[in-house]
Each structure stands twice: as C-alpha cells, then as structure tokens.
Motif scaffolding. Structure first.
Motif, PDB file in Angstrom:
ATOM      1  N   UNK A   9     131.534  57.726 -38.284  1.00 16.07           N
ATOM      2  CA  UNK A   9     131.467  58.203 -37.180  1.00 16.07           C
ATOM      3  C   UNK A   9     130.167  57.897 -36.205  1.00 16.07           C
ATOM      4  N   UNK A  10     130.042  58.210 -35.133  1.00 17.51           N
ATOM      5  CA  UNK A  10     129.088  58.315 -33.883  1.00 17.51           C
ATOM      6  C   UNK A  10     129.100  59.714 -33.289  1.00 17.51           C
ATOM      7  N   UNK A  11     127.700  60.187 -33.079  1.00 14.79           N
ATOM      8  CA  UNK A  11     127.545  61.502 -32.396  1.00 14.79           C
ATOM      9  C   UNK A  11     126.308  61.241 -31.392  1.00 14.79           C
ATOM     10  N   UNK A  12     126.206  61.974 -30.292  1.00  9.58           N
ATOM     11  CA  UNK A  12     125.071  62.038 -29.360  1.00  9.58           C
ATOM     12  C   UNK A  12     124.786  63.529 -29.327  1.00  9.58           C
ATOM     13  N   UNK A  13     125.430  64.421 -30.023  1.00  9.66           N
ATOM     14  CA  UNK A  13     125.316  65.659 -29.899  1.00  9.66           C
ATOM     15  C   UNK A  13     124.895  66.269 -31.282  1.00  9.66           C
ATOM     16  N   UNK A  14     124.364  67.474 -31.085  1.00  8.52           N
ATOM     17  CA  UNK A  14     124.277  68.465 -32.872  1.00  8.52           C
ATOM     18  C   UNK A  14     125.658  68.553 -33.222  1.00  8.52           C
ATOM     19  N   UNK A  15     125.876  68.202 -34.540  1.00  8.98           N
ATOM     20  CA  UNK A  15     127.133  68.665 -35.008  1.00  8.98           C
ATOM     21  C   UNK A  15     127.051  68.832 -36.580  1.00  8.98           C
ATOM     22  N   UNK A  16     128.341  69.254 -37.192  1.00  6.32           N
ATOM     23  CA  UNK A  16     128.358  69.309 -38.341  1.00  6.32           C
ATOM     24  C   UNK A  16     129.407  68.166 -38.846  1.00  6.32           C
ATOM     25  N   UNK A  17     129.233  67.348 -39.622  1.00  6.66           N
ATOM     26  CA  UNK A  17     130.261  66.470 -39.795  1.00  6.66           C
ATOM     27  C   UNK A  17     130.864  66.387 -41.233  1.00  6.66           C
ATOM     28  N   UNK A  18     132.156  66.422 -41.667  1.00 10.99           N
ATOM     29  CA  UNK A  18     132.408  66.440 -43.137  1.00 10.99           C
ATOM     30  C   UNK A  18     133.812  67.146 -43.072  1.00 10.99           C
ATOM     31  N   UNK A  19     134.468  67.142 -44.164  1.00 17.00           N
ATOM     32  CA  UNK A  19     134.120  66.974 -45.348  1.00 17.00           C
ATOM     33  C   UNK A  19     134.256  65.668 -45.886  1.00 17.00           C
ATOM     34  N   UNK A  20     133.327  65.237 -46.634  1.00 15.22           N
ATOM     35  CA  UNK A  20     133.231  64.014 -47.873  1.00 15.22           C
ATOM     36  C   UNK A  20     133.657  64.675 -49.180  1.00 15.22           C
ATOM     37  N   UNK A  21     134.838  64.169 -49.720  1.00 15.73           N
ATOM     38  CA  UNK A  21     135.054  64.700 -50.995  1.00 15.73           C
ATOM     39  C   UNK A  21     134.945  63.538 -52.021  1.00 15.73           C
ATOM     40  N   UNK A  22     133.638  63.484 -52.510  1.00 16.02           N
ATOM     41  CA  UNK A  22     133.500  62.222 -53.403  1.00 16.02           C
ATOM     42  C   UNK A  22     134.012  62.272 -54.784  1.00 16.02           C
ATOM     43  N   UNK A  23     134.553  61.119 -55.080  1.00 19.81           N
ATOM     44  CA  UNK A  23     135.042  60.791 -56.514  1.00 19.81           C
ATOM     45  C   UNK A  23     133.833  61.165 -57.427  1.00 19.81           C
ATOM     46  N   UNK A  24     134.187  61.570 -58.590  1.00 23.42           N
ATOM     47  CA  UNK A  24     133.492  62.232 -59.599  1.00 23.42           C
ATOM     48  C   UNK A  24     132.603  61.260 -60.343  1.00 23.42           C
ATOM     49  N   UNK A  25     131.160  61.226 -60.523  1.00 21.17           N
ATOM     50  CA  UNK A  25     130.486  60.612 -61.312  1.00 21.17           C
ATOM     51  C   UNK A  25     130.138  59.178 -60.642  1.00 21.17           C
ATOM     52  N   UNK A  26     130.111  59.028 -59.422  1.00 20.82           N
ATOM     53  CA  UNK A  26     129.650  57.783 -58.777  1.00 20.82           C
ATOM     54  C   UNK A  26     128.805  58.060 -57.685  1.00 20.82           C
ATOM     55  N   UNK A  27     127.756  57.201 -57.367  1.00 17.71           N
ATOM     56  CA  UNK A  27     126.751  57.339 -56.422  1.00 17.71           C
ATOM     57  C   UNK A  27     127.514  57.585 -55.037  1.00 17.71           C
ATOM     58  N   UNK A  28     126.765  58.394 -54.396  1.00 16.67           N
ATOM     59  CA  UNK A  28     127.349  58.544 -52.814  1.00 16.67           C
ATOM     60  C   UNK A  28     126.007  58.022 -52.062  1.00 16.67           C
ATOM     61  N   UNK A  29     126.355  57.100 -50.969  1.00 17.37           N
ATOM     62  CA  UNK A  29     125.456  56.692 -50.245  1.00 17.37           C
ATOM     63  C   UNK A  29     125.537  57.283 -48.956  1.00 17.37           C
ATOM     64  N   UNK A  30     124.415  57.232 -48.089  1.00 18.14           N
ATOM     65  CA  UNK A  30     124.459  57.681 -46.687  1.00 18.14           C
ATOM     66  C   UNK A  30     123.734  56.897 -46.026  1.00 18.14           C
ATOM     67  N   UNK A  31     124.388  56.266 -44.796  1.00 17.53           N
ATOM     68  CA  UNK A  31     123.841  55.203 -44.037  1.00 17.53           C
ATOM     69  C   UNK A  31     123.771  55.979 -42.581  1.00 17.53           C
ATOM     70  N   UNK A  32     122.430  55.842 -42.041  1.00 18.12           N
ATOM     71  CA  UNK A  32     122.490  56.313 -40.527  1.00 18.12           C
ATOM     72  C   UNK A  32     121.594  55.274 -39.678  1.00 18.12           C
TER      73      UNK A  32
END
Length: 143
Positions: free
Chosen positions: A52-75
């Motif tokens: 997503x995209x935001x220009x205001x302060x916000x809480x984004x989620x949830x992301x429910x990851x698959x178990x035992x796999x690396x989660x990446x964050x791209x900003x």
C-alpha cells in the motif's frame, strides 16, 4: 538396482536410520519418494503481500506470515518519519515492537528493503506502525 551389501560377522547387524515427518493425522511417517521431506514453501503456502501507500500516520496490517520463512519489509517513497514493524499474537489488540537481544529491530527512518522476521508461532501477525511527518510512503511486507 544393485543389492545392498550383506551383513557380516562379527556384528551380524547394521543400524538403519530413517527420517520421519508429521503426516496428515499427526503421526510420524517415514520420508520416502511418496512422502518427500518438505524443503520449501510452495506458492499456495505463501500469503499475499501486504502492499500500500500512505501519506498519513497509520497502523497497517495484519500480515499473517507462513511459518518458518523469512519476511521482507520494503519501504520506498519521499516520506519523512518512521516505520516500526510490530508483532501480535491476539489479532492486533496488543502490538509488540520487534527486538533482538533487547535492542530495537525492524525500525526504519527512510527507504529500506530488509529481511525483518521469521515466524514460528501459528496465528501470530505482523503490523507496520507508520508515523509519517511528510511525504508519501510505499510499503510492502512479503515472503
């Protein structure tokens, strides 16, 4: 196919080792050609990316990851502010910032692309706590 070597004296025995994995009934099943050892996630196991995209302060989620796999964050974007990756085990009612050995982890103040987590608890979710002072933030959390 060749025959295995014969068992010979003095022992008269040979130890055999086999790997087992949990079957669909929760029982131990010997790894074989019919039931191979799982080695990676298949596309069906990977959750959809949180994008997503935001220009205001916000809480984004949830992301429910698959178990035992690396989660990446791209900003990316021209935002000024901060983004903190947080974890919840109660559907987002309580958020805990990520830490490693007591130090802040998963906190960003500009564009980034990093591995941030590897989940091992069923039902846990990840969230982005975005505090945007100016500009626009584009985010992506994925596996």
């Amino acid at each position: 196919m060749s025959q295995p070597p014969p068992i010979q004296a003095p022992g008269g025995l040979a130890p055999i080792v086999a790997f087992g994995i949990e079957d669909e009934y929760g029982n131990c099943s010997v790894v074989s050609g019919i039931r191979p050892l799982p080695t990676r996630l298949t596309p069906a196991d990977v959750p959809a990316a949180l994008v997503g995209t935001t220009s205001t302060s916000t809480l984004v989620g949830p992301f429910e990851p698959a178990l035992n796999a690396v989660v990446y964050c791209t900003l990316s974007g021209d935002f000024e502010g901060s983004v903190q990756v947080a974890r919840s085990t109660d559907g987002g009612e309580t958020l805990h910032p990520l830490t490693v050995a007591g130090s802040t982890w998963g906190a960003f103040f500009g564009p980034a692309c990093e591995a941030v987590w590897q989940e091992s608890e069923e039902g846990a979710s990840l969230w982005l706590d975005c505090s945007i002072n100016s500009g626009s933030l584009e985010y992506r959390v994925s596996q």
